[in-house]
Scaffold this motif. Structure first.
Motif, PDB file in Angstrom:
ATOM      1  N   VAL A  52      -1.645  -5.364  -8.610  1.00  0.00           N
ATOM      2  CA  VAL A  52      -0.211  -4.478  -8.811  1.00  0.00           C
ATOM      3  C   VAL A  52       0.534  -5.316  -9.191  1.00  0.00           C
ATOM      4  O   VAL A  52       0.184  -6.421 -10.199  1.00  0.00           O
ATOM      5  N   TYR A  53       1.179  -4.666 -10.592  1.00  0.00           N
ATOM      6  CA  TYR A  53       2.463  -5.184 -10.741  1.00  0.00           C
ATOM      7  C   TYR A  53       3.852  -5.126 -10.370  1.00  0.00           C
ATOM      8  O   TYR A  53       3.989  -3.396 -10.406  1.00  0.00           O
ATOM      9  N   GLU A  54       3.856  -5.897 -10.358  1.00  0.00           N
ATOM     10  CA  GLU A  54       5.187  -6.096  -9.924  1.00  0.00           C
ATOM     11  C   GLU A  54       6.954  -6.052 -10.352  1.00  0.00           C
ATOM     12  O   GLU A  54       6.090  -7.473 -11.272  1.00  0.00           O
ATOM     13  N   GLU A  55       7.731  -5.447 -10.317  1.00  0.00           N
ATOM     14  CA  GLU A  55       8.920  -5.813 -10.684  1.00  0.00           C
ATOM     15  C   GLU A  55       9.963  -5.299 -10.329  1.00  0.00           C
ATOM     16  O   GLU A  55      10.422  -4.069  -9.695  1.00  0.00           O
ATOM     17  N   SER A  56      11.321  -7.116 -10.559  1.00  0.00           N
ATOM     18  CA  SER A  56      12.513  -6.303  -9.684  1.00  0.00           C
ATOM     19  C   SER A  56      12.331  -6.595  -7.919  1.00  0.00           C
ATOM     20  O   SER A  56      12.793  -5.344  -7.381  1.00  0.00           O
ATOM     21  N   GLY A  57      10.875  -6.596  -7.848  1.00  0.00           N
ATOM     22  CA  GLY A  57      11.060  -6.288  -5.980  1.00  0.00           C
ATOM     23  C   GLY A  57       9.354  -5.041  -5.784  1.00  0.00           C
ATOM     24  O   GLY A  57       9.408  -4.554  -4.309  1.00  0.00           O
ATOM     25  N   ALA A  58       9.789  -4.568  -6.854  1.00  0.00           N
ATOM     26  CA  ALA A  58       8.833  -2.696  -6.873  1.00  0.00           C
ATOM     27  C   ALA A  58       7.640  -2.882  -7.286  1.00  0.00           C
ATOM     28  O   ALA A  58       7.221  -3.782  -8.401  1.00  0.00           O
ATOM     29  N   ILE A  59       7.008  -2.256  -6.595  1.00  0.00           N
ATOM     30  CA  ILE A  59       5.648  -2.042  -7.310  1.00  0.00           C
ATOM     31  C   ILE A  59       5.276  -0.375  -8.029  1.00  0.00           C
ATOM     32  O   ILE A  59       6.218   0.055  -7.760  1.00  0.00           O
ATOM     33  N   VAL A  60       5.551  -0.902  -9.074  1.00  0.00           N
ATOM     34  CA  VAL A  60       5.605   0.068 -10.796  1.00  0.00           C
ATOM     35  C   VAL A  60       4.048  -0.359 -10.912  1.00  0.00           C
ATOM     36  O   VAL A  60       3.879   0.665 -12.406  1.00  0.00           O
ATOM     37  N   GLY A  61       3.177  -0.846 -10.401  1.00  0.00           N
ATOM     38  CA  GLY A  61       1.855  -0.298 -11.545  1.00  0.00           C
ATOM     39  C   GLY A  61       0.973  -0.800  -9.831  1.00  0.00           C
ATOM     40  O   GLY A  61       1.139  -1.980 -10.020  1.00  0.00           O
ATOM     41  N   ALA A  62      -0.122  -0.383 -10.612  1.00  0.00           N
ATOM     42  CA  ALA A  62      -1.237  -0.474  -9.609  1.00  0.00           C
ATOM     43  C   ALA A  62      -2.873   0.342 -10.205  1.00  0.00           C
ATOM     44  O   ALA A  62      -2.478   0.888 -11.436  1.00  0.00           O
ATOM     45  N   GLY A  63      -3.893  -0.755  -9.535  1.00  0.00           N
ATOM     46  CA  GLY A  63      -5.307  -0.573 -10.264  1.00  0.00           C
ATOM     47  C   GLY A  63      -6.151  -1.706  -9.743  1.00  0.00           C
ATOM     48  O   GLY A  63      -5.598  -2.558  -9.038  1.00  0.00           O
ATOM     49  N   ALA A  64      -7.165  -0.469  -9.818  1.00  0.00           N
ATOM     50  CA  ALA A  64      -8.250  -1.501  -8.276  1.00  0.00           C
ATOM     51  C   ALA A  64      -9.701  -1.287  -8.913  1.00  0.00           C
ATOM     52  O   ALA A  64      -9.960  -0.749  -9.659  1.00  0.00           O
ATOM     53  N   LEU A  65     -10.545  -2.399  -9.158  1.00  0.00           N
ATOM     54  CA  LEU A  65     -11.977  -2.902  -9.936  1.00  0.00           C
ATOM     55  C   LEU A  65     -12.891  -2.939  -8.120  1.00  0.00           C
ATOM     56  O   LEU A  65     -12.873  -3.705  -7.453  1.00  0.00           O
ATOM     57  N   HIS A  66     -13.910  -2.053  -8.474  1.00  0.00           N
ATOM     58  CA  HIS A  66     -14.948  -1.746  -6.601  1.00  0.00           C
ATOM     59  C   HIS A  66     -15.658  -2.208  -7.727  1.00  0.00           C
ATOM     60  O   HIS A  66     -16.721  -1.511  -9.020  1.00  0.00           O
ATOM     61  N   ILE A 101       0.980  -1.468  -0.388  1.00  0.00           N
ATOM     62  CA  ILE A 101       0.025  -0.169   0.402  1.00  0.00           C
ATOM     63  C   ILE A 101       0.937   0.958   0.208  1.00  0.00           C
ATOM     64  O   ILE A 101       0.176   1.888  -0.499  1.00  0.00           O
ATOM     65  N   LYS A 102       1.640   1.019   0.700  1.00  0.00           N
ATOM     66  CA  LYS A 102       2.633   2.198   0.877  1.00  0.00           C
ATOM     67  C   LYS A 102       3.166   2.819  -1.230  1.00  0.00           C
ATOM     68  O   LYS A 102       3.222   4.308  -1.335  1.00  0.00           O
ATOM     69  N   GLN A 103       3.855   1.791  -1.046  1.00  0.00           N
ATOM     70  CA  GLN A 103       4.361   1.961  -2.841  1.00  0.00           C
ATOM     71  C   GLN A 103       3.194   1.997  -3.844  1.00  0.00           C
ATOM     72  O   GLN A 103       3.781   3.429  -4.596  1.00  0.00           O
ATOM     73  N   ILE A 104       2.432   1.707  -3.706  1.00  0.00           N
ATOM     74  CA  ILE A 104       1.107   2.319  -4.370  1.00  0.00           C
ATOM     75  C   ILE A 104       0.549   3.650  -4.096  1.00  0.00           C
ATOM     76  O   ILE A 104       0.054   4.165  -5.101  1.00  0.00           O
ATOM     77  N   HIS A 105       0.982   4.345  -2.901  1.00  0.00           N
ATOM     78  CA  HIS A 105       0.104   5.002  -2.176  1.00  0.00           C
ATOM     79  C   HIS A 105       0.878   6.210  -3.229  1.00  0.00           C
ATOM     80  O   HIS A 105       0.738   7.146  -3.712  1.00  0.00           O
ATOM     81  N   SER A 106       2.499   5.604  -2.697  1.00  0.00           N
ATOM     82  CA  SER A 106       3.889   6.963  -4.059  1.00  0.00           C
ATOM     83  C   SER A 106       3.914   7.517  -5.128  1.00  0.00           C
ATOM     84  O   SER A 106       3.173   8.487  -5.711  1.00  0.00           O
ATOM     85  N   ILE A 107       2.897   6.188  -5.489  1.00  0.00           N
ATOM     86  CA  ILE A 107       3.240   6.761  -7.124  1.00  0.00           C
ATOM     87  C   ILE A 107       2.311   6.784  -7.678  1.00  0.00           C
ATOM     88  O   ILE A 107       1.983   8.028  -8.847  1.00  0.00           O
ATOM     89  N   ILE A 108       0.928   6.377  -7.149  1.00  0.00           N
ATOM     90  CA  ILE A 108      -0.785   7.201  -7.012  1.00  0.00           C
ATOM     91  C   ILE A 108      -0.417   9.256  -7.197  1.00  0.00           C
ATOM     92  O   ILE A 108      -0.950  10.038  -8.244  1.00  0.00           O
ATOM     93  N   ASN A 109      -0.133   9.253  -5.779  1.00  0.00           N
ATOM     94  CA  ASN A 109      -0.242  10.556  -5.328  1.00  0.00           C
ATOM     95  C   ASN A 109       1.422  11.475  -6.050  1.00  0.00           C
ATOM     96  O   ASN A 109       0.676  12.354  -6.176  1.00  0.00           O
ATOM     97  N   TYR A 110       2.444  10.219  -6.692  1.00  0.00           N
ATOM     98  CA  TYR A 110       3.233  11.112  -7.505  1.00  0.00           C
ATOM     99  C   TYR A 110       2.028  11.740  -9.013  1.00  0.00           C
ATOM    100  O   TYR A 110       2.625  13.299  -9.537  1.00  0.00           O
ATOM    101  N   SER A 111       1.876  11.002  -9.061  1.00  0.00           N
ATOM    102  CA  SER A 111       0.698  10.852 -10.351  1.00  0.00           C
ATOM    103  C   SER A 111      -0.333  12.163 -10.333  1.00  0.00           C
ATOM    104  O   SER A 111      -0.123  13.254 -10.837  1.00  0.00           O
ATOM    105  N   ALA A 112      -0.419  12.114  -8.804  1.00  0.00           N
ATOM    106  CA  ALA A 112      -1.842  12.888  -8.461  1.00  0.00           C
ATOM    107  C   ALA A 112      -0.937  14.490  -8.590  1.00  0.00           C
ATOM    108  O   ALA A 112      -1.685  15.370  -9.237  1.00  0.00           O
ATOM    109  N   SER A 113       0.269  14.563  -8.456  1.00  0.00           N
ATOM    110  CA  SER A 113       0.699  16.078  -8.280  1.00  0.00           C
ATOM    111  C   SER A 113       0.965  16.506  -9.484  1.00  0.00           C
ATOM    112  O   SER A 113       1.500  18.128  -9.979  1.00  0.00           O
ATOM    113  N   LYS A 114       1.436  15.691 -10.678  1.00  0.00           N
ATOM    114  CA  LYS A 114       1.257  16.276 -11.770  1.00  0.00           C
ATOM    115  C   LYS A 114      -0.211  16.554 -12.636  1.00  0.00           C
ATOM    116  O   LYS A 114      -0.040  17.099 -13.744  1.00  0.00           O
TER     117      LYS A 114
END
Length: 152
Positions: A43-57, A10-23
């Motif tokens: 989530v989409y993970e590459e080399s142990g890092a979350i590089v993408g996320a999306g949710a179906l609600h 969640i903290k990595q997802i939060h970082s990715i989303i809010n970076y994009s939101a800041s732009k």
């Protein structure tokens, strides 16, 4: 690698989303919102890092929303966004959801994924459950899009 999200993501997802939101690419999400909706999230993970996320609600018996779809800037253009959209669409099909919608600033990307622009008035469940709480309501500048995924 695509997988369902866990609490440690969640903290990595939060970082990715809010970076994009800041732009100005999407709306920000709080940590609380992300933890509350973690079970919806891929989530989409590459080399142990979350590089993408999306949710179906799931919103209703025939309607679901793709939320917070985001790919880290350095990983864009590699098909990760499409993989995440497809995972959400597959899950909607598994639940026999008829239509999937989203609100976005990335209209062209989602058009390429089979979504069509609609008037927000066609989504009253969204307006009255979530949008009414948004600071941009009623002056929302996001684009509403829908894709039929499962005909009953």
């Amino acid at each position: 690698m695509l997988r369902k999200a866990g609490t440690k993501d969640i903290k990595q997802i939060h970082s990715i989303i809010n970076y994009s939101a800041s732009k100005g690419e999407m709306l920000p999400r709080s940590l609380g919102e992300l933890y509350d909706n973690m079970r919806d999230c891929f989530v989409y993970e590459e080399s142990g890092a979350i590089v993408g996320a999306g949710a179906l609600h799931i919103c209703w018996d025939d309607l679901a929303e793709i939320r917070s779809l985001c790919v880290a800037e350095a990983f864009r253009g590699k098909g990760i966004g499409r993989i995440l959209v497809n995972a959400c669409i597959d899950e909607a099909n598994n639940f026999e959801i008829e239509r999937v919608f989203l609100l976005t600033y990335q209209e062209e990307f989602f058009r390429k994924c089979g979504f069509q622009t609609v008037d927000k008035k066609e989504l009253p469940q969204k307006i009255w459950s979530d949008c009414i709480k948004c600071p941009k309501f009623p002056e929302c500048d996001e684009i509403a899009m829908v894709r039929t995924v499962n005909s009953r």
